[in-house]
Design a protein around this motif. Structure first.
Motif, short mmCIF file in Angstrom:
data_model
loop_
_atom_site.label_atom_id
_atom_site.label_comp_id
_atom_site.label_asym_id
_atom_site.label_seq_id
_atom_site.Cartn_x
_atom_site.Cartn_y
_atom_site.Cartn_z
N GLN A 233 -4.77 -8.85 -4.62
CA GLN A 233 -5.50 -8.12 -5.41
C GLN A 233 -6.04 -6.79 -5.00
O GLN A 233 -5.67 -5.63 -5.60
CB GLN A 233 -6.78 -8.90 -6.23
N GLU A 234 -6.32 -6.91 -3.86
CA GLU A 234 -6.67 -5.56 -3.03
C GLU A 234 -5.42 -4.66 -2.91
O GLU A 234 -5.62 -3.47 -2.76
CB GLU A 234 -7.35 -5.84 -1.70
N LYS A 235 -4.65 -5.19 -2.40
CA LYS A 235 -3.07 -4.56 -2.17
C LYS A 235 -2.67 -3.75 -3.63
O LYS A 235 -2.26 -2.83 -3.53
CB LYS A 235 -2.17 -5.53 -1.57
N LEU A 236 -2.64 -4.73 -4.79
CA LEU A 236 -2.35 -4.14 -6.11
C LEU A 236 -3.11 -2.83 -6.39
O LEU A 236 -2.68 -2.18 -7.34
CB LEU A 236 -2.31 -5.44 -7.15
N LYS A 237 -4.31 -2.97 -5.94
CA LYS A 237 -5.31 -1.80 -6.41
C LYS A 237 -4.61 -0.55 -5.78
O LYS A 237 -4.95 0.50 -6.24
CB LYS A 237 -6.59 -2.12 -6.10
N LYS A 238 -3.63 -0.67 -5.09
CA LYS A 238 -3.30 0.57 -4.29
C LYS A 238 -1.85 0.98 -4.85
O LYS A 238 -1.38 1.87 -4.40
CB LYS A 238 -3.09 0.31 -2.98
N ILE A 239 -1.62 0.42 -6.01
CA ILE A 239 -0.62 0.79 -6.97
C ILE A 239 -0.64 2.42 -7.08
O ILE A 239 -1.74 2.73 -7.67
CB ILE A 239 -0.17 0.13 -8.20
N ARG A 240 0.18 3.14 -6.83
CA ARG A 240 0.18 4.58 -7.30
C ARG A 240 1.33 4.86 -8.34
O ARG A 240 2.39 5.09 -7.71
CB ARG A 240 0.03 5.57 -6.03
N ILE A 241 0.99 5.17 -9.33
CA ILE A 241 1.95 5.80 -10.36
C ILE A 241 2.03 7.29 -10.50
O ILE A 241 0.93 7.95 -10.81
CB ILE A 241 1.78 5.11 -11.73
N PRO A 242 3.15 7.89 -9.87
CA PRO A 242 3.18 9.45 -9.87
C PRO A 242 3.05 9.90 -11.41
O PRO A 242 3.64 9.33 -12.28
CB PRO A 242 4.30 9.78 -8.88
N ASP A 243 2.65 11.30 -11.31
CA ASP A 243 2.89 11.89 -12.78
C ASP A 243 4.43 11.99 -12.84
O ASP A 243 5.35 11.99 -11.93
CB ASP A 243 2.47 13.27 -12.37
N SER B 279 8.24 0.35 -16.08
CA SER B 279 9.57 0.26 -15.04
C SER B 279 8.75 0.96 -13.61
O SER B 279 9.00 0.25 -12.48
CB SER B 279 10.54 1.15 -15.41
N ALA B 280 7.92 1.74 -13.63
CA ALA B 280 7.20 2.24 -12.76
C ALA B 280 6.45 1.27 -11.81
O ALA B 280 6.31 1.09 -10.78
CB ALA B 280 6.79 3.52 -12.80
N LEU B 281 5.60 0.44 -12.59
CA LEU B 281 4.87 -0.51 -12.14
C LEU B 281 5.64 -1.81 -11.52
O LEU B 281 5.10 -1.97 -10.44
CB LEU B 281 3.95 -1.12 -13.29
N GLN B 282 6.67 -2.12 -12.28
CA GLN B 282 7.40 -3.30 -11.69
C GLN B 282 8.05 -3.06 -10.33
O GLN B 282 8.15 -3.68 -9.37
CB GLN B 282 8.34 -3.67 -12.71
N LYS B 283 8.42 -1.67 -9.95
CA LYS B 283 9.03 -1.49 -8.69
C LYS B 283 8.12 -1.57 -7.61
O LYS B 283 8.59 -1.63 -6.37
CB LYS B 283 9.53 0.21 -9.07
N GLN B 284 6.65 -1.48 -7.85
CA GLN B 284 6.01 -1.32 -6.88
C GLN B 284 5.18 -2.67 -6.43
O GLN B 284 4.44 -2.82 -5.40
CB GLN B 284 4.88 -0.51 -6.99
N ILE B 285 5.15 -3.82 -7.39
CA ILE B 285 4.53 -5.00 -7.13
C ILE B 285 5.00 -5.51 -5.88
O ILE B 285 4.32 -6.06 -5.13
CB ILE B 285 4.45 -5.96 -8.44
N CYS B 286 6.12 -5.97 -5.93
CA CYS B 286 6.74 -6.91 -4.70
C CYS B 286 6.70 -6.35 -3.37
O CYS B 286 6.34 -6.88 -2.64
CB CYS B 286 8.26 -7.02 -5.23
N LEU C 88 4.23 -4.27 -2.48
CA LEU C 88 2.68 -4.46 -2.01
C LEU C 88 2.54 -6.04 -1.63
O LEU C 88 1.62 -6.08 -0.89
CB LEU C 88 2.01 -4.04 -3.26
N VAL C 89 2.91 -6.82 -2.43
CA VAL C 89 2.73 -8.30 -1.97
C VAL C 89 3.35 -8.70 -0.87
O VAL C 89 2.50 -9.33 -0.15
CB VAL C 89 3.32 -9.15 -3.34
#
Length: 458
Positions: A44-54, A185-192, A194-195
């Motif tokens: 959960q702490e790692k997923l908080k680091k998801i950054r979706i750029p402008d 799409s932007a979110l799904q690309k970052q989840i794995c 980070l996990v």
């Protein structure tokens, strides 16, 4: 860190004499559940680091034509990971499944269409039915420590709902589905990634396993893994070498570790077994170092005992001692002549010792005068106890078989009464021997048993 709570002591060889371990650690489903809780918090702490750029885009929307849009200042405001069972995959590893998770975001939006029409505002996004499936391998690294790695990862977002603030509602509907798709799409690309990064963060902590732990100035104990962890549907078993060595001199003993297995119990989170091989390797090391010698003094004899370590008492059996050295205190030096042999039986540890006993008279100036040397063949009972992350041992010297080797006070008959001197004498060995542990690991509600399962087991 993720899974460290149950990859403990994990536990847990560059050069291996035998494939059989001296120590085995088993983490049960209760321990795995504890690790799951730690792991979910880490993810959960790692997923908080998801950054979706402008980001911005163009989309043709009927009936107004081409629409330019941009999303800026996108931030995660909340993450929930409610369900995350861990499944052990026998023979291979661990599978983590996170279902019904959600992520909430907020940011700013801006659109332009028909060349001159502009609008802007803020938005909130709720992403629900988020699922993550991560498969892990648990193996032994080149140093004999446990290591985890990602085999596969898949992530998907089920529903995305966006709520706009500012502008007209008819305008939202023109481009909301395109923004929802872009955010998803932007979110799904970052989840794995980070996990997987959270999984990789475990390894530095696992590398703190005390593969080689100093015991004292003579000995160290090796806890490297002799094989990769054995994974069943309900537990993970770590097979560790569990062998004592002289510091800097890794000479193998003239015996090897026999096969043994843990009792089929799962009521506790963690089980740790030390075989008699570990104890016998310690005996071999200390005998080789020449330090298996124990001075017995009068203050170690129970006060209620009528027999004291004095020339007066010994003079009762050997009159020439009290005549030549009247009124002196005595000291006995017990020393092994070969490595002791340790055996484990239910609720009992026995140590077979052969060696010598040298008796000294303590002169007024504290110098020692030898009186006689006896051959020693004895059985010693041991009490084993836990003190923090160390295993303590105390010895009680019981009956001895003694015979005369050398006398400096004339010949005499060794009588059975000599055995009484050692009876009830308690000796604690050092400050204890370190157990396999990962940094900051502690044991709670511990229970120690001495068993015999297939081979001697402790």
């Amino acid at each position: 860190m993720f899974l460290c709570g149950w990859l403990v002591m994990v536990t847990l060889i560059p050069v291996i004499l035998s494939v059989n371990p001296g120590v085995e650690v088993k983490i049960t489903d209760k321990g795995i559940e504890y690790g799951r809780q730690l792991g979910i918090a880490a993810i959960q702490e790692k997923l908080k680091k998801i950054r979706i750029p402008d980001f911005s885009g163009k989309q043709r929307v009927s009936p107004i034509g081409k629409v330019q849009y941009s999303l800026t200042n996108i931030q995660i405001v909340n993450i929930g990971l409610p369900i995350a069972p861990i499944q052990l995959v026998p023979g291979s590893g661990v599978k983590l499944s996170i279902n019904n998770a959600f992520i909430n975001l907020r940011g700013n939006w801006r659109v332009k269409f028909l060349r001159w029409v502009k609008n802007s505002g803020s938005f909130e996004v709720g992403m629900n039915d988020l699922s993550i499936s991560e498969s892990l391998a648990v193996k032994s690294d080149s140093t004999g420590r446990p290591e985890v790695s990602t085999i596969s990862c898949a992530a998907s977002v089920g529903r995305v709902r966006i709520k706009f603030h500012g502008g007209a509602s008819w305008l939202y509907n023109l481009f909301s589905k395109y923004i929802e798709k872009a955010l998803k799409s932007a979110l799904q690309k970052q989840i794995c990634p980070l996990v997987t990064n959270a999984i990789d963060d475990m390894n530095p902590r696992l590398k703190t396993l005390n593969v080689l732990a100093n015991v004292d100035k003579y000995a160290e104990i090796e806890y490297s893994m002799v094989s990769s962890p054995a994974i069943s549907s309900s537990s993970i078993a770590l097979k560790l070498k569990g062998q004592f060595y002289n510091i800097g001199q890794h000479q193998e003993p003239p015996f090897s570790a026999p096969a043994f297995s843990l009792p089929p119990e799962n009521s506790n989170m963690l089980y740790m077994a030390l075989s008699a091989f570990t104890a016998n390797s310690a005996a071999f090391v200390y005998h080789k170092a020449g330090v298996l010698s124990i001075y017995i003094t009068d203050d170690m004899i129970p006060k209620r005992s009528p027999i004291r370590l004095t020339t007066t008492t010994f003079g009762t059996f050997i009159p020439q001692i009290s005549k030549q050295f009247p009124g002196l205190m005595m000291k006995l030096l017990m020393k092994t002549d070969k490595s002791p042999v340790v055996t484990f039986e239910p609720d009992r540890v026995t140590v077979q010792v052969t060696g010598t006993v040298t008796a000294y008279a303590i002169q007024p100036n504290d110098t020692l005068t030898p009186l006689f040397i006896l051959n020693l063949d004895t059985s010693v009972s041991s009490k084993v106890f836990l003190s923090g992350m160390k295993l303590g041992v105390s010895l009680t010297l019981n009956k001895m078989k003694l015979s005369l080797q050398t006398s400096y006070v004339g010949q005499f008959q060794v009588r059975a009464a000599f055995s009484t001197f050692a009876t009830g004498t308690n000796i604690q060995l050092g400050k204890g021997y370190p157990l396999p542990a990962i940094r900051n690991m502690e044991l709670e509600n511990t229970k120690l048993q001495i068993l015999k399962v297939r081979d001697e087991l402790f």
